[in-house]
Design a protein around this motif. Structure first.
Motif, short mmCIF file in Angstrom:
data_model
loop_
_atom_site.label_atom_id
_atom_site.label_comp_id
_atom_site.label_asym_id
_atom_site.label_seq_id
_atom_site.Cartn_x
_atom_site.Cartn_y
_atom_site.Cartn_z
N ASP A 542 7.97 -33.77 -3.95
CA ASP A 542 8.33 -34.51 -5.17
C ASP A 542 8.08 -36.01 -4.97
N GLU A 543 8.40 -36.80 -5.98
CA GLU A 543 8.09 -38.24 -5.93
C GLU A 543 8.76 -38.93 -4.75
N ARG A 585 2.51 -36.07 -2.00
CA ARG A 585 3.66 -36.45 -2.80
C ARG A 585 3.21 -36.46 -4.26
N TRP A 586 3.99 -35.84 -5.11
CA TRP A 586 3.61 -35.78 -6.51
C TRP A 586 3.61 -37.19 -7.11
N ASP A 587 2.55 -37.51 -7.83
CA ASP A 587 2.46 -38.81 -8.49
C ASP A 587 1.75 -38.59 -9.82
#
Length: 887
Positions: A542-543, A585-587
């Motif tokens: 996740d972020e 990492r989600w962005d």
RNA sequence: GGGCGGUUAGCUCAGUGGGAGAGCACUCGCUUCACACGCGAGGGGUCGUUGGUUCAAAUCCAAUACCGCCCACCA
């Protein structure tokens, strides 16, 4: 989203090129149409074709699962590689399917039933399985639609499920063969027991955690009554199952104790003191209580000393046994620990307790602490086959990317223990073993593995009952690369054509569960590797860099992303971020990048169509008349070479970035602008080249963003769909270093002109005179219209009045000082440039003055350094002159 | 206890021996005839720290710090 959409009327291909494209790209209508097409006309394969085979089997998602980012990541990479290979002329099979996901599905359905107040025992085995199949029919396969929405170019006609008849036969075949080779056996071992789901678990299904607990030191009195031996334990509730106290054979402290009997506290039972190498002298008191039924180490020691192995903890994790004193009977294991502690204290056999971090195994599914229990289970002996896989990994028969995961794969295999494959579940492949009333085992013969033993005439006189257990889910997915292709029928044309498969693409988190087990099964049952390459990618975090999980609720739903930005944008974000097996990492900004890029491509197409209103004719005669044409063709060849190379080495992230850069920064920003004068003049060669380059761009991008590229390809009037087109190849004749150098001069001139304009505060749309000097003046003069168009200037031979100059390599540009200019700011900036140039010069001179450098460095590096020095000197002189002129 | 990965611009990340890059964010200017999901011009980094190898280190080696992951039967 209330953006107006285009009409959806069917248009014949000859009219398509004149179709109006919206100003802003709206992916939804376009993607929906292509999804439908790829479902109606899937990318089927021909097992008998002459083309070389390429095959990827997908990691089968759980039948009742929903698409999450991990799947999106996997399948984007898989689809990109498959589409690329297909366009490269391979018979490319994207083999889809689903996994029955034994324990996961069963727990899920049981939970659903629980909400109706029903347990699986209420329904009985048959009734329960009926409900699971119903559930599977209702919810199973949703994920296939979601993969289709992502643009997967699978051969949907070949969709397989691990519980299909054929794949179930494969599982049976596997077991029967292993059994008759003596590699599958039933044995009593310590296994991981989940008291909640009431089944055993493999070591991999147990998560290790550390919890705060206590280390207890207990006093075990010797039979003589005068002395004692002290032991340390974290589980005093298991003392009732103790069979011995062990010390290290070299431990002097206990030399006189060995062979004597000690009494188990709280009981009247006596057990011997034995010696075993496994005991650590340094830990605790140096003496270890041996409880063979409740600890793996103790089990091993017990085996060596022929100890009995009574259990005192039952399948519900309660203390039940004749060996347990009445006051502890029926207590839960954790309650019992405290109660036993109190009783020990009272008896005076508890010496000390101290805080201690206790390792604890938790069931991955239920999060319940796993209980090591003694149980009779089916095991598979993996010793020999693990060695075979290790050999395959060492010789490069299988290559793991990135390489570091090859080591992980290897290390696990090298320390592998026998695999517990039986599960006390109902959902799965029931074990094809039968028992007679005496407990003798019957397994089908090798030459007729599908015949149930209770239907076998040879055993008609016996009362046979089938083993109620099922196999571990991974005992079927380990066959996936060949069971999906028809194995055990080795004459199946798909098996013959596509096995061994080409690349396995999955996350590094299932190397042990799945990858290594497929490797073993492949060599074991087909005699060959299951795949040539393994491409492992990272996890999507996740972020905040945390793992995404349902319980944390921090997951990003790919379907929502698709609903907002389109599947191409999501695919772009996935491939853009992928590098070397690193977690990503989600962005969300990467998705926006993809969305913006698609829009850019869409508008470039709209622009191209203004000049290609009859569609693209790839056979049109085209001369390389203009510098921009020669330049873009040369740059295109380099892009093709790089991207091909990157995709061939599975570096999809770099391929994506390379294309992003080429399309946006070179093709759109420079070529399209530079080609405008020729296009406006109606130059047919430039039009043809624009068409060719754009077509190649669509082809290059298609594996990454299949929807928009297919749409545009069709919009340009091509009749065959892009997915079946041929991938561009490098044409060496078009590589043109001179054109690249000259275009570089042009770019320098344009940039410097724009810079001067900005410095002089001249309006962007105001045409201004410009004088060019320097070595590359001729190049600029030859391409005057291009410069004039790109920089909004008019070339002159001289400038009257006050002027401003800019020096760039090989060029000096002079502009009349028409607008307002902040002279101080301009001078400050030039001074800054001067300072930096002086630094560069000093550095270069120092380097070139260093004999070691000149002698040791490669000639081209030294030459480059000299060139750089000259260039810096030239720039410096020029800037000084223009500054002086101003004063 | 063993192993692995990361540390580069405000943020998210590329770059693995020859003068630091991208996207977003930021400043300034633009409804320029494909695109404001855009165009142009800019600002911003002693590449975690220390030491070493090399003519040359973000890049190779060795330590070290911090963050993260995996494996493991000292009860």
């Amino acid at each position: 989203m209330d953006t107006p959409t285009e009409t959806t009327e069917t248009i014949s291909s000859s009219q398509q090129s004149s179709r109006e494209l919206t100003k802003q790209y709206n992916p939804f209508e376009v993607e929906d149409r292509w999804v439908k097409r790829w479902v109606d006309e899937p990318f089927t394969v021909d097992a008998h074709s002459d083309k070389p085979a390429f095959c990827i089997v997908i990691p089968p998602p759980n039948v009742n699962g929903n698409l999450h980012l991990g799947h999106a990541f996997d399948n984007t990479i898989i689809d990109t590689l498959t589409r690329y290979k297909r366009m490269k002329g391979f018979e490319a099979l994207y083999q889809p399917g689903m996994d029955h996901a034994g324990i996961t599905t069963q727990v899920q359905v049981e939970r659903m039933l629980a909400s109706e107040g029903v347990s699986r025992y209420d329904l009985g085995r048959e009734g329960f399985l009926k409900r699971v199949w119903e559930w599977k029919e209702q919810y199973g396969g949703i994920i296939l639609g979601q993969l289709q929405r992502l643009g997967a170019s699978a051969d949907w006609s070949r969709t397989r499920f691990t519980m299909d008849v054929g794949l179930s036969q494969a599982v049976r075949h596997q077991f029967v063969k292993l059994y008759h080779e003596g590699l599958a056996y039933k044995g009593e071992r310590i296994v991981n027991w989940d008291p909640v789901s009431q089944t055993t678990l493999s070591d991999l299904e147990v998560d290790r955690e550390e919890r705060l607990g206590k280390l207890y030191t207990l006093r075990y009195p010797l039979a003589d009554g005068n002395t004692e031996i002290r032991i340390a334990t974290v589980r005093p509730e298991t003392i009732f199952a103790d069979q011995a106290v062990a010390v290290h054979p070299d431990d002097e402290r206990f030399r006189d104790f060995v062979g004597k009997q000690v009494r188990i506290p709280l009981t009247d039972r006596f057990i011997p003191i034995i010696t075993d190498e496994a005991v650590e002298m340094d830990f605790g008191t140096g003496a270890l209580k041996i409880t063979p039924a409740h600890d793996p180490t103790d089990f091993d020691i017990g085996e060596r000393h022929n100890l009995a192995r009574p259990s005192v903890i039952d399948l519900n994790a309660k203390l039940t046994s004749d060996l347990v004193p009445t006051q502890f009977q029926g207590l839960d294991r954790f309650t019992a620990r405290d109660v036993v502690e109190a009783a020990l204290a009272e008896e005076g056999t508890l010496v000390t307790t101290q805080d201690y971090t206790v390792p604890l195994g938790l069931s991955q599914r239920t999060k319940e602490p796993v209980e090591p229990i003694l149980s009779e289970q089916w095991f598979v002996n993996t010793d020999a086959i693990a060695q075979r896989v290790l050999e395959g990994l060492d010789t490069g028969d299988i290559t793991v990317h990135p390489e570091r995961y090859g080591k992980v794969n290897r290390d696990w295999l090298a320390n592998l223990r026998h695999w517990n494959v039986s599960r006390q579940l109902w959902w799965g492949h029931q074990i094809p073993a039968w028992y007679d009333p005496e407990g003798n085992i019957y397994v089908p013969d090798m030459d007729n593995p599908d015949l149930d033993c209770d239907d076998d005439p040879r055993y008609a006189h016996l009362e046979l009952t089938q083993d109620p257990d099922v196999f571990d889910t991974w005992f079927s997915s380990n066959l996936w690369p060949f069971s999906t292709l028809g194995w055990p029928n080795t004459d199946d044309p798909y098996f013959k054509k596509f096995y061994p498969t080409s690349v396995l693409v999955t996350g590094y988190d299932i190397i042990f569960f799945w990858v290594a087990r497929m490797e073993m099964a492949g060599y074991q049952f087909t005699g060959e590797k299951p795949f040539s390459d393994v491409l492992l990618h990272g996890l999507v975090l996740d972020e905040q860099g945390q793992k995404m999980s349902k319980s944390k609720g921090n997951g990003v739903d790919p379907l929502e992303v698709i609903a907002e930005f389109g599947a191409d944008a999501l695919r772009f974000a996935m491939t853009y971020a992928s590098t070397g097996g690193q977690d990503i990492r989600w962005d969300g900004r990467r998705v926006e990048m993809g969305r913006n890029f698609n829009n850019k491509l869409w508008n470039a197409a709209r622009f191209a169509m203004m000049y290609l209103d009859d569609g693209i004719d790839l056979d049109a005669n085209a001369q390389l008349e203009t510098l921009p044409d020669r330049w873009i063709l040369s740059r295109l060849q380099r892009a093709v070479a790089d991207v091909t190379d990157l995709l061939d080495t599975y570096d999809i992230g770099a391929a994506n970035r390379r294309l992003y850069d080429f399309v946006w920064s070179e093709f759109c920003d420079w070529y399209l602008e530079a080609a405008k004068p020729a296009l406006r003049e109606g130059n047919t060669s430039t039009k043809a080249i624009l068409g060719r380059v754009f077509t190649d761009i669509l082809k290059l991008l298609h594996p990454l963003i299949p929807f928009i590229t297919s749409e545009l390809y069709e919009a340009f009037g091509f009749e065959t769909q892009l997915g079946w087109a041929t991938y561009p190849e490098v044409d060496d004749k078009l590589i043109n270093p001179d054109a690249e150098q000259h275009f570089k001069n042009l770019q320098d001139a344009v940039t410097a002109s724009r810079n001067l304009r900005t410095e002089a505060n001249i309006a962007p749309n105001q045409e201004i005179p410009l004088v060019i000097g320097g070595n590359a003046k001729q190049v600029i003069d030859d391409n005057a219209t291009v410069l004039e168009s790109l920089a909004r200037v008019k070339l002159q031979t001289e400038v009257k009045g006050a002027s401003l100059s800019q020096i760039v390599p090989d060029l000096e540009l002079t502009l009349p000082l028409e607008g307002l200019i902040d002279i101080d700011a301009w001078q400050a900036r030039q001074q800054k440039r001067l300072a930096s140039l002086q630094k560069d010069i000093a550095k270069s001179e120092k380097k070139l003055g260093n004999a070691k450098f000149v002698d040791n460095a490669p000639a081209e590096v030294v030459a480059e350094e000299k060139r750089r020095l000259e260039e810096s000197k030239g720039l410096l002189a020029g800037i000084e002159a223009s500054l002086a002129q101003l004063n």
